[in-house]
Motif scaffolding. Structure first.
Motif, PDB file in Angstrom:
ATOM      1  N   THR A   2      45.303  49.878  19.318  1.00  0.00           N
ATOM      2  CA  THR A   2      44.390  50.795  19.085  1.00  0.00           C
ATOM      3  C   THR A   2      43.684  50.605  17.798  1.00  0.00           C
ATOM      4  O   THR A   2      42.534  50.754  17.608  1.00  0.00           O
ATOM      5  CB  THR A   2      44.563  52.166  19.584  1.00  0.00           C
ATOM      6  N   GLN A   3      44.577  50.082  16.809  1.00  0.00           N
ATOM      7  CA  GLN A   3      43.927  50.128  15.468  1.00  0.00           C
ATOM      8  C   GLN A   3      43.173  48.759  15.357  1.00  0.00           C
ATOM      9  O   GLN A   3      42.234  48.948  14.771  1.00  0.00           O
ATOM     10  CB  GLN A   3      44.836  50.003  14.370  1.00  0.00           C
ATOM     11  N   TYR A   4      42.966  48.044  16.342  1.00  0.00           N
ATOM     12  CA  TYR A   4      42.369  46.896  16.215  1.00  0.00           C
ATOM     13  C   TYR A   4      40.966  46.923  17.258  1.00  0.00           C
ATOM     14  O   TYR A   4      39.793  46.338  17.014  1.00  0.00           O
ATOM     15  CB  TYR A   4      42.956  45.667  16.647  1.00  0.00           C
ATOM     16  N   ILE A   5      41.157  47.685  18.247  1.00  0.00           N
ATOM     17  CA  ILE A   5      40.020  47.695  19.328  1.00  0.00           C
ATOM     18  C   ILE A   5      38.861  48.134  19.113  1.00  0.00           C
ATOM     19  O   ILE A   5      38.826  49.390  18.414  1.00  0.00           O
ATOM     20  CB  ILE A   5      40.657  48.516  20.703  1.00  0.00           C
ATOM     21  N   GLY A   6      37.511  47.558  19.226  1.00  0.00           N
ATOM     22  CA  GLY A   6      36.488  47.961  18.777  1.00  0.00           C
ATOM     23  C   GLY A   6      35.981  47.745  17.371  1.00  0.00           C
ATOM     24  O   GLY A   6      34.935  48.367  16.964  1.00  0.00           O
TER      25      GLY A   6
END
Ligand SMILES: Cc1cc2nc3c(=O)[nH]c(=O)nc-3n(C[C@H](O)[C@H](O)[C@H](O)COP(=O)(O)OP(=O)(O)OC[C@H]3O[C@@H](n4cnc5c(N)ncnc54)[C@H](O)[C@@H]3O)c2cc1C
Ligand code: SF4
Lengths: 269, 271
Positions: A2-6
């Protein structure tokens, strides 16, 4: 994850690639490097009646023109030419014989002191063909398709995963069904890194001691090692294949391409 | 690529003189088309006359109130020029629909007019092509011809047989045709001007001749008439991929309107 998504994240090798610092297979200069240029067939099916390299060889700086007639003796069996990702069927063997199986098939390699000279000399190689009727429209010939025997390919390749669920049944019972035929446009692999192989050959005390450092445009160095070792009968320990940056591939770099074969053959001779 | 000699021209007169004394020589500007063709052995000049040092990279006002684009202005500098983008936005739009940023930085306006067709067979010296080898036949007519011409293929052929179905691939030229630009050229006998519609020719039965520029003439500039149709205009380019692909068909349209009525209309078609 999640730290990378978006979020825009730079690739580890992104900066090197966009600034041109990343070295690709054709960019490893070494002293006394020779350059190869491939002559491709201009017919789709038939036979080479005669191939005349006299004009090319008469240029100062042209070292050799390899064809099926003068290539060194190589592994005999089809099996040796199979790589880890080879499809079923008989593998393509560059410069094997006079047969033409497809348009733009590599039929000769010109080796010269500069790339430009090799390219020019390649344009002087004269080829006489015996042409046969060919079929190049896959769509129109689909009814002739047959399943090739699996052979070695099935041993080297891991089997596909078992299917899950039951498509037929689910489809039959689906409240909405749609059947159609879709044809998509032509898709080509266009990686940034061009297909190339640079072979650095160091003589050993005897033939079996020679060392090969190979910079190859590949997505799988082990596959290139396996192929070169099998075809040229070179022990693994004398072979190193490097591909520090893969300049794109989309799968076109999974399998050893003919320039790897030709470069190793020329270096060895 | 075959070996060639190289000269750097230091003036328009000497460039034209060098070319006239060696008709197998070629001018080189940005090189974005010529070098590719030389690598494929399609163009085989015996000499390259480098015109990049000639003082033709300027945009100036003409006496008639229009703009004069020097032949060596790059496509990028032309498209982004303040005057051009304000007064001739149709031209800017058409230029920016072509090639890529890197190519437009190198490509010149003169070279854009002179670029050769993108017919695949023209590039492949192993195949017959009337444009490359007059009389050898046309591979495209019964081959892959999705990118080829719809318009102008038989017109101009006295016997109405078709010898070539290639298009001129330029985007810029479609806008220049709509704007009724004028090409200024210099030859050994002096200067002349060619109205844009007369610059490129239909293939007819001599498809190897792309345009009406003589072998020993140099394009020095392109004149844009005073009216740039800057209010009502559009350049439409249709292609398989919306970037970095040549047009299948293209339209440059420009209208002059007064009180809701069209008083002047220009439509140029590519493809
Ligand atoms: C990958 C790619 C994609 C492209 N996509 C597009 C596109 O989508 N749309 C588009 O319009 N174009 C496109 N182009 C073409 C590009 O616009 C032309 O290659 C460019 O405009 C040619 O200009 P140049 O200065 O580089 O010409 P050069 O390559 O230097 O010369 C081309 C020809 O013009 C002659 N010449 C040059 N200057 C003069 C002069 N002043 N007088 C007389 N003769 C001269 C040369 O002798 C040569 O024959 C593309 C090109 C490439 C390589
Ligand atoms: S269309 Fe013109 S350029 Fe293309 S193969 Fe036919 S003659 Fe050659």
């Amino acid at each position: 994850m999640t730290q990378y998504i978006g979020k825009p994240i730079s690739r580890v090798d992104g900066l090197e690639k966009v600034t041109g610092k990343a070295k690709y297979a054709a960019e490893f200069d070494t002293p006394d490097l020779l350059y190869g240029y491939v002559v491709n067939s201009t017919i789709a099916k038939g036979k080479i009646k005669q191939i005349d390299a006299t004009k090319a060889l008469s240029l100062a700086g042209v070292i050799q023109v390899f064809t099926h007639e003068n290539r060194p003796k190589l592994a005999w069996f089809d099996m040796n030419y199979k790589d880890q990702d080879a499809p079923p069927g008989s593998p393509f063997r560059p410069l094997r014989d006079a047969k033409i199986k497809y348009n733009a098939q590599p039929i000769a390699l010109v080796v010269a002191e500069t790339f430009e000279l090799a390219r020019y000399a390649a344009s002087l190689v004269q080829v006489d063909y015996e042409e046969e009727a060919h079929e190049t429209n896959l769509q129109a010939n689909r009814h002739k398709a047959r399943k090739p025997s699996l052979g070695m390919a099935s041993l080297l390749k891991p089997p596909p995963p078992k299917p899950r669920g039951n498509f037929e049944e689910a489809f039959k019972e689906a409240p909405v069904q749609m059947t159609g035929e879709y044809v998509h446009s032509m898709e080509h692999h266009n990686p940034m890194e061009l297909f190339a192989s640079t072979v650095v050959y160091e003589k050993g005390r005897n033939k079996s001691g020679a060392r090969y450092t190979i910079y190859d445009k590949t997505q799988g160095v082990t596959n290139s090692v396996l192929y070169v070792s099998q075809v040229f009968d070179i022990p693994f320990k004398n072979l190193q294949v490097l591909s520090p940056y893969v300049g794109g591939g989309f799968g076109s770099g999974l399998r050893p391409q003919y320039q790897l074969f030709l470069a190793v053959m020329a270096a060895e001779s | 690529m075959i070996n060639f000699d190289y000269t750097r021209a230091d003036g328009v007169t000497s460039a034209v003189r060098d070319r006239a004394s060696e008709l197998t020589a070629k001018f080189i500007a940005g090189g974005t088309n010529l070098i590719d063709l030389m690598k494929e052995n399609v163009e085989r000049p015996t000499r390259l006359i480098d015109i990049n040092r000639l003082p033709l990279a300027t945009i100036t006002e003409t006496e008639g109130g229009g703009l004069r684009l020097g032949a060596l202005m790059t496509n990028a500098d032309t498209a982004y020029d303040k005057q051009v983008s304000k007064r001739y936005p149709l031209l800017s739009q058409a230029i920016l629909a072509g090639a890529s940023a890197q190519l437009r930085n190198m490509a010149t306006d003169g070279g854009n007019l002179m670029q050769r067709t993108r017919c695949y067979y023209f590039y492949d010296v192993a195949t017959p092509c009337n444009k490359r080898e007059p009389g050898s036949g046309c591979s495209a007519i019964n081959g892959f011809n999705r990118i080829h011409a719809i318009l102008g293929t038989e017109a101009g052929t006295p016997d109405r047989s078709i010898h070539c179905i290639a298009t001129h691939p330029s985007d810029m030229c479609v806008a220049l045709a709509a704007l009724e630009a004028v090409v200024r050229v210099t030859g050994p006998d002096g200067d002349r001007t060619i109205p844009f519609a007369e610059f490129h020719r239909l293939p007819g039965n001599t498809p190897h001749i792309d345009n009406t520029l003589k072998d020993d003439e140099l394009i020095t500039a392109i004149d844009l008439p005073a009216n740039g149709f800057s209010k009502n205009y559009a350049y439409l380019k249709l292609r398989d991929r919306t970037s970095y692909a040549f047009a299948l068909v293209s339209v440059a349209a420009a209208l002059e309107m007064e009180d809701g009525r069209i008083t002047d209309a220009r439509i140029a078609l590519g493809g």
